[in-house]
Design a protein around this motif. Structure first.
Motif, PDB file in Angstrom:
ATOM      1  N   GLU A 155      28.943  38.435 110.387  1.00 33.80           N
ATOM      2  CA  GLU A 155      29.809  39.543 109.990  1.00 33.80           C
ATOM      3  C   GLU A 155      31.098  38.994 109.386  1.00 33.80           C
ATOM      4  N   ILE A 156      31.541  39.642 108.318  1.00 34.50           N
ATOM      5  CA  ILE A 156      32.775  39.245 107.645  1.00 34.50           C
ATOM      6  C   ILE A 156      33.688  40.464 107.539  1.00 34.50           C
ATOM      7  N   ILE A 157      34.939  40.287 107.946  1.00 36.75           N
ATOM      8  CA  ILE A 157      35.951  41.321 107.722  1.00 36.75           C
ATOM      9  C   ILE A 157      36.836  40.839 106.581  1.00 36.75           C
ATOM     10  N   ASN A 158      36.875  41.613 105.519  1.00 41.03           N
ATOM     11  CA  ASN A 158      37.676  41.253 104.351  1.00 41.03           C
ATOM     12  C   ASN A 158      39.173  41.354 104.692  1.00 41.03           C
ATOM     13  N   ARG A 159      39.965  40.688 103.919  1.00 37.17           N
ATOM     14  CA  ARG A 159      41.422  40.744 104.105  1.00 37.17           C
ATOM     15  C   ARG A 159      41.870  42.199 104.251  1.00 37.17           C
ATOM     16  N   ILE A 160      42.662  42.455 105.295  1.00 39.10           N
ATOM     17  CA  ILE A 160      43.089  43.833 105.582  1.00 39.10           C
ATOM     18  C   ILE A 160      44.351  44.210 104.812  1.00 39.10           C
ATOM     19  N   GLN A 161      45.310  43.279 104.711  1.00 37.56           N
ATOM     20  CA  GLN A 161      46.587  43.598 104.080  1.00 37.56           C
ATOM     21  C   GLN A 161      46.493  43.518 102.557  1.00 37.56           C
ATOM     22  N   GLY A 162      47.346  44.304 101.899  1.00 39.72           N
ATOM     23  CA  GLY A 162      47.441  44.240 100.448  1.00 39.72           C
ATOM     24  C   GLY A 162      46.336  45.005  99.740  1.00 39.72           C
ATOM     25  N   GLY A 184      41.270  43.189  98.101  1.00 40.34           N
ATOM     26  CA  GLY A 184      39.948  43.135  98.694  1.00 40.34           C
ATOM     27  C   GLY A 184      38.838  42.849  97.695  1.00 40.34           C
ATOM     28  N   ASP A 185      39.076  43.191  96.417  1.00 39.06           N
ATOM     29  CA  ASP A 185      38.046  42.992  95.390  1.00 39.06           C
ATOM     30  C   ASP A 185      37.860  41.516  95.023  1.00 39.06           C
ATOM     31  N   ARG A 186      38.679  40.644  95.575  1.00 44.72           N
ATOM     32  CA  ARG A 186      38.501  39.210  95.322  1.00 44.72           C
ATOM     33  C   ARG A 186      37.244  38.661  96.022  1.00 44.72           C
ATOM     34  N   LEU A 187      36.750  39.397  96.978  1.00 43.34           N
ATOM     35  CA  LEU A 187      35.536  38.974  97.674  1.00 43.34           C
ATOM     36  C   LEU A 187      34.316  39.489  96.901  1.00 43.34           C
ATOM     37  N   HIS A 188      33.699  38.591  96.158  1.00 41.78           N
ATOM     38  CA  HIS A 188      32.532  38.962  95.337  1.00 41.78           C
ATOM     39  C   HIS A 188      31.694  37.709  95.058  1.00 41.78           C
ATOM     40  N   ASP A 189      30.437  37.940  94.685  1.00 46.20           N
ATOM     41  CA  ASP A 189      29.520  36.837  94.355  1.00 46.20           C
ATOM     42  C   ASP A 189      29.548  35.747  95.430  1.00 46.20           C
ATOM     43  N   VAL A 190      29.361  36.179  96.665  1.00 50.31           N
ATOM     44  CA  VAL A 190      29.483  35.290  97.820  1.00 50.31           C
ATOM     45  C   VAL A 190      28.103  34.813  98.286  1.00 50.31           C
ATOM     46  N   ASP A 191      27.976  33.508  98.498  1.00 49.97           N
ATOM     47  CA  ASP A 191      26.799  32.928  99.151  1.00 49.97           C
ATOM     48  C   ASP A 191      27.167  32.581 100.588  1.00 49.97           C
ATOM     49  N   CYS A 236      21.429  32.073 103.474  1.00 58.34           N
ATOM     50  CA  CYS A 236      21.141  33.123 104.457  1.00 58.34           C
ATOM     51  C   CYS A 236      21.197  34.495 103.783  1.00 58.34           C
ATOM     52  N   ALA A 237      22.279  34.736 103.036  1.00 60.74           N
ATOM     53  CA  ALA A 237      22.442  36.035 102.374  1.00 60.74           C
ATOM     54  C   ALA A 237      23.406  35.886 101.200  1.00 60.74           C
ATOM     55  N   HIS A 238      23.299  36.819 100.259  1.00 60.57           N
ATOM     56  CA  HIS A 238      24.209  36.849  99.101  1.00 60.57           C
ATOM     57  C   HIS A 238      24.869  38.218  99.046  1.00 60.57           C
ATOM     58  N   TYR A 239      26.157  38.217  98.737  1.00 60.82           N
ATOM     59  CA  TYR A 239      26.912  39.464  98.617  1.00 60.82           C
ATOM     60  C   TYR A 239      27.482  39.553  97.210  1.00 60.82           C
ATOM     61  N   LYS A 240      27.030  40.569  96.474  1.00 65.34           N
ATOM     62  CA  LYS A 240      27.483  40.737  95.094  1.00 65.34           C
ATOM     63  C   LYS A 240      28.909  41.259  95.033  1.00 65.34           C
ATOM     64  N   GLY A 241      29.206  42.282  95.848  1.00 63.85           N
ATOM     65  CA  GLY A 241      30.543  42.853  95.836  1.00 63.85           C
ATOM     66  C   GLY A 241      30.808  43.704  94.609  1.00 63.85           C
ATOM     67  N   PRO A 242      32.060  43.918  94.266  1.00 66.39           N
ATOM     68  CA  PRO A 242      33.252  43.400  94.966  1.00 66.39           C
ATOM     69  C   PRO A 242      33.522  44.138  96.273  1.00 66.39           C
ATOM     70  N   GLY A 243      34.218  43.447  97.171  1.00 68.53           N
ATOM     71  CA  GLY A 243      34.546  44.040  98.451  1.00 68.53           C
ATOM     72  C   GLY A 243      35.742  44.972  98.369  1.00 68.53           C
ATOM     73  N   LYS A 244      35.981  45.640  99.467  1.00 68.96           N
ATOM     74  CA  LYS A 244      37.138  46.524  99.590  1.00 68.96           C
ATOM     75  C   LYS A 244      38.073  45.957 100.657  1.00 68.96           C
ATOM     76  N   THR A 245      39.355  46.230 100.528  1.00 68.70           N
ATOM     77  CA  THR A 245      40.331  45.740 101.496  1.00 68.70           C
ATOM     78  C   THR A 245      39.985  46.233 102.895  1.00 68.70           C
ATOM     79  N   GLY A 246      39.887  45.301 103.829  1.00 70.68           N
ATOM     80  CA  GLY A 246      39.586  45.656 105.215  1.00 70.68           C
ATOM     81  C   GLY A 246      38.136  45.991 105.489  1.00 70.68           C
ATOM     82  N   GLU A 247      37.262  45.817 104.517  1.00 79.53           N
ATOM     83  CA  GLU A 247      35.857  46.169 104.690  1.00 79.53           C
ATOM     84  C   GLU A 247      35.176  45.242 105.701  1.00 79.53           C
ATOM     85  N   HIS A 248      34.325  45.841 106.536  1.00 79.35           N
ATOM     86  CA  HIS A 248      33.565  45.087 107.548  1.00 79.35           C
ATOM     87  C   HIS A 248      32.120  44.987 107.062  1.00 79.35           C
ATOM     88  N   LEU A 249      31.688  43.767 106.735  1.00 77.99           N
ATOM     89  CA  LEU A 249      30.365  43.533 106.173  1.00 77.99           C
ATOM     90  C   LEU A 249      29.465  42.867 107.210  1.00 77.99           C
TER      91      LEU A 249
END
Length: 213
Positions: free
Chosen positions: A133-140, A143-150, A163-176
């Motif tokens: 599980e990954i919690i994206n940066r909460i402040q600011g 959050g969209d900086r989290l993308h194309d993650v291996d 193990c898994a790939h995440y295309k994103g982009p993520g959202k601030t504070g998102e719990h993946l």
């Protein structure tokens, strides 16, 4: 239990073709001996049945049903670079590598802007990974900086598998929540952005069965 004993007695009698007769003299003695042998066989079978039906004790259950927990918490970590090389940015919530597994999602790790930024954790033992599980940066608002993650897992940093790939982009504070595409075991878990970007992680949690020390 009485019905079970009756069935066992019936089976023994059937297999042994026993005959119960009432007569005097030697035949009566044979019947008594036959009863004794039958009773002995029944006692033996009941004892075996009791052992087979015995409920395991608590210690045995714990051996086979280990508790699933976050095995990445406060373990040794490293990242590809360290933004501003400080732990005190933004009122002490950024940017050290161990901020990503300190148990506090309000703090976050932060790399420089670079190609293939990564962060990894050494779990200390080889675990059967159940989920990550990954919690994206909460402040600011980054959050969209989290993308194309291996997300990779391995027994050493030189033998990592996807193990898994995440295309994103993520959202601030998102719990993946990620589950590996197949059953995987490993000591290291690594998060890498496939491209040029900042890598910011609020919290990385790796859930696996606890290992008795």
């Amino acid at each position: 239990m009485q019905q079970l004993v009756f069935i066992i007695v019936y089976c023994i009698c059937f297999m042994s073709a026993c005959q119960i007769t009432i007569s005097g003299g030697k035949d009566s003695l044979d019947v008594v001996k036959g009863y004794e042998r039958l009773e002995s066989k029944v006692d033996t079978l009941i004892a075996k049945l009791d052992r087979s039906l015995q409920i395991p004790n608590v210690k045995d259950l714990k051996k086979h049903h280990s508790v699933i927990k976050n095995v990445a918490l406060k373990k040794r970590t490293q990242q590809s670079s360290w933004y501003a090389k400080t732990r005190t940015l933004l009122n002490n919530i950024c940017c050290a590598t161990d901020y990503a597994n300190d148990g506090n999602p309000n703090t976050f790790s932060h790399t420089d802007y670079e190609n293939l930024p990564y962060w990894w954790v050494d779990l200390g033992h080889v675990y059967d990974i159940k989920r990550i599980e990954i919690i994206n940066r909460i402040q600011g608002s980054n959050g969209d900086r989290l993308h194309d993650v291996d997300i990779t897992v391995g027994r050493s940093l030189k033998e990592m598998s996807l193990c898994a790939h995440y295309k994103g982009p993520g959202k601030t504070g998102e719990h993946l929540v990620f589950r590996c595409n197949r059953q995987m075991s490993g000591r290291y878990v690594k998060v890498t952005i496939k491209g040029k970007e900042y890598l910011q992680l609020g919290e990385v949690m790796v859930f696996a069965p606890e290992i008795s020390e």
